[in-house]
Design a protein around this motif. Structure first.
Motif, PDB file in Angstrom:
ATOM      1  N   GLN A   1      44.074  39.172  45.387  1.00  0.00           N
ATOM      2  CA  GLN A   1      45.104  38.157  45.585  1.00  0.00           C
ATOM      3  C   GLN A   1      44.516  36.902  46.229  1.00  0.00           C
ATOM      4  OE1 GLN A   1      47.898  40.438  47.901  1.00  0.00           O
ATOM      5  NE2 GLN A   1      49.170  40.918  46.115  1.00  0.00           N
TER       6      GLN A   1
ATOM      7  N   GLU B   1      47.561  43.573  54.206  1.00  0.00           N
ATOM      8  CA  GLU B   1      48.335  42.857  53.199  1.00  0.00           C
ATOM      9  C   GLU B   1      48.545  41.389  53.560  1.00  0.00           C
ATOM     10  OE1 GLU B   1      51.798  45.244  53.164  1.00  0.00           O
ATOM     11  OE2 GLU B   1      51.056  46.656  51.655  1.00  0.00           O
TER      12      GLU B   1
ATOM     13  N   ARG C   1      44.305  43.125  47.997  1.00  0.00           N
ATOM     14  CA  ARG C   1      44.469  41.878  48.737  1.00  0.00           C
ATOM     15  C   ARG C   1      43.307  40.927  48.476  1.00  0.00           C
ATOM     16  NH1 ARG C   1      47.615  37.993  49.925  1.00  0.00           N
ATOM     17  NH2 ARG C   1      47.124  36.896  51.864  1.00  0.00           N
TER      18      ARG C   1
END
Length: 582
Positions: A156, A123, A153
């Motif tokens: 992101q 993360e 992730r």
């Protein structure tokens, strides 16, 4: 709540929650039925909602991978278009959650710390390359739920900058290969999450990753419902079709009884009755009418049945601790054993095991299985160990329950421990067992040195908890005593009740027996045959038994109540411990 659907890119609506107003942003351009993703805190949603297409911002059908790839990997992609990946909730490991008896370390297992540590590293990864390194360099710590975390992730990282840098194809390929290699171990929810995230990241729909995930998803689809039974089938055919049906487990017992009642005796085949016997035994259904039907069928078809079929028909009687009312049941089995004993050794011993649970061992069959020729015959067979274990149990039953037996016995060198470890059903259901909380209650109540857990006593019965007690009732440290009673017993009065509180030994041995829900037949009143046999033999060996029924254990709310319950149980036997108990 308004604005649950919308179609334009960047179109916003609002929803009021406990934390105030939150914006709803469309993931990408698409039809209105795709649904929108909320910025509401993920803890307001259930785990099932988190894996649903609505929650993940994806349609039930996959969008065009080329359009997704252009949106996500283009240098001109706006943050609003990538916000869907950033708004996806954290993927929680399936093993987390509160335990039955209070909060334990998350994960509940030996590897919970490293597994959660790896999730935090994923993360917090700062680049796709770092993300891949954490997965590739920690193969023993990677679990199925880590791959959705990595995909999320990655999304992101792609959307964290107004102009995200292009991702090397090698990185995506390596991540794909890791998921492809491990997806057979994923559960269905993890596969769904990976599919939706892979679509968002622009993986081609015909690429190896999507194909592998789709294949695993199809493997986990529920089987198609079986065709309805044709009304033209006769009673026996309907019963056989019902027993062979995958949905048979959901059918009520009355359906079985009605189908059996409608069938004529000549329509009942051995295959049908074996299926019925196996179902009753597997699901602990102590249904007298069905069991009597099996017993009557066995008597009527005696000359047509081999011992390999008979062992399956007799199985539910021993397992369910049910002796049928059919008067010819035992004479019929004795004739079959005399006829077939030398043909199928394992089937012969299996039949005797069922009869041992019913306390109906025929002497003639015992003479045969304990003979040197039979023992030598089975020694070279693949099932020699299991037969020797069963013969050891039969020899124990002869020692404890048949004082008048004068035939051959199993030689001491051939004897092996009967049940050297907890039974398979206990190991499979350990997470539902009360053993851990009872052990903690005894530890706080008595101290670790005053009981032994899972101790196997001669001739091979595994006990739940064993205490050594002096003649005055004081609980003694187990290390200062021999916890085992002699076997064969020096003086074992035949027919001694298993609940008698005294033995001829200076120190008594008290065995706390957990009676879990699955130790009983489905009605919850009659112990299964194997459990009743173990308790009966331990009592005849001289151990004092203290049953702990599941109804009483389930009514205790937390450790304090359980300790009070155990204190009352032990004090009712006259036991003392602590400073006053020595």
């Amino acid at each position: 709540m308004e604005g649950g659907r919308g179609g334009g890119v960047g179109k916003k609506t609002r929803a009021v929650t406990r934390k105030g107003e939150h914006e709803w942003v469309a993931l990408i351009a698409g039809p209105s039925e795709w649904g929108l993703r909320s910025g509401v805190d993920s803890r307001f949603f259930s785990p099932l909602e988190k894996t649903s297409p609505r929650f993940l911002g994806c349609p039930s059908g996959s969008p065009s991978p080329n359009s997704m790839l252009r949106v996500l990997l283009s240098a001109q992609a706006s943050a609003a278009r990538l916000s869907g990946l950033l708004l996806l909730p954290p993927v929680q490991p399936c093993c987390l959650g509160p335990s039955k008896w209070g909060d334990r370390p998350p994960g509940g297992g030996l590897h919970a710390g490293p597994v959660q540590g790896l999730q935090r590293l994923l993360e917090q990864a700062r680049s796709p390359g770092e993300l891949l390194r954490w997965l590739g360099q920690n193969p023993t710590k990677v679990r199925a739920h880590h791959y959705p975390v990595a995909l999320r992730r990655l999304g992101q990282l792609l959307g964290s900058q107004p102009r995200p840098p292009p991702v090397e194809q090698a990185t995506l390929q390596d991540l794909s290969q890791l998921i492809i290699r491990n997806c057979p171990s994923f559960d269905i929810d993890t596969i769904h999450v990976c599919l939706h995230l892979a679509v968002l990241l622009g993986f081609p729909s015909d690429g190896p990753l999507m194909c592998a995930l789709e294949q695993e998803r199809r493997f986990r689809l529920p089987p198609k419902p079986p065709p309805t039974l044709q009304p033209g089938l006769r009673g026996g055919q309907r019963l056989e079709a019902a027993l062979s049906c995958p949905r048979f487990l959901r059918r009520p017992r009355q359906h079985l009884i009605r189908s059996l009642a409608e069938a004529r005796p000549e329509e009942l085949t051995p295959h049908v009755m074996v299926l019925l016997a196996q179902h009753l035994a597997r699901h602990r259904l102590r249904e007298p009418q069905l069991l009597e039907s099996i017993a009557h069928f066995l008597v009527v078809q005696e000359t047509q049945l081999s011992s390999k079929v008979v062992q399956k028909l007799v199985l539910p009687f021993g397992r369910l601790n049910y002796l049928p009312l059919e008067q010819q049941f035992m004479p019929c089995l004795e004739r079959i054993l005399a006829r077939e004993a030398g043909v199928a050794p394992l089937a012969t011993v299996n039949i005797l095991m069922s009869l041992c649970q019913l306390r109906c061992l025929p002497s003639r069959a015992l003479h045969f299985v304990f003979s040197p020729s039979f023992i030598n015959h089975i020694s070279g067979t693949p099932h020699a160990l299991i037969v020797r274990r069963y013969l050891s149990l039969l020899d124990t039953a002869v020692e404890l329950e048949l004082p008048g037996y004068r035939g051959p016995r199993l030689p001491r060198r051939q004897q092996v421990p009967i049940f050297p470890q907890p039974l398979i059903t206990d190991r499979a259901r350990c997470k539902y067992s009360h053993k851990d909380i009872v052990a903690e209650g005894l530890r706080q109540l008595l101290g670790e040195e005053k009981y032994r857990q899972d101790l196997t006593v001669p001739p091979g019965y595994c006990t739940d908890f064993l205490l050594c007690v002096s003649s005055s009732g004081a609980v003694l440290p187990v290390r200062t005593q021999d916890p085992f009673l002699p076997y064969p017993p020096r003086s074992c009065p035949q027919g001694q009740a298993a609940s008698q509180p005294t033995t001829h030994d200076p120190a008594q041995r008290v065995v706390l027996m957990l009676r879990e829900r699955w130790h009983f037949c489905r009605d919850g009143q009659v112990l299964l045959g194997s459990r009743a046999l173990r308790e009966r033999h331990l009592g005849l060996l001289g151990y004092q038994l203290l049953p702990l029924p599941f109804e009483e254990l389930e009514s205790q709310r937390g450790l304090p109540q359980l300790k009070s319950y155990l204190r009352q149980k032990l004090q009712a036997l006259g036991l003392r411990w602590g400073p006053e108990g020595g």
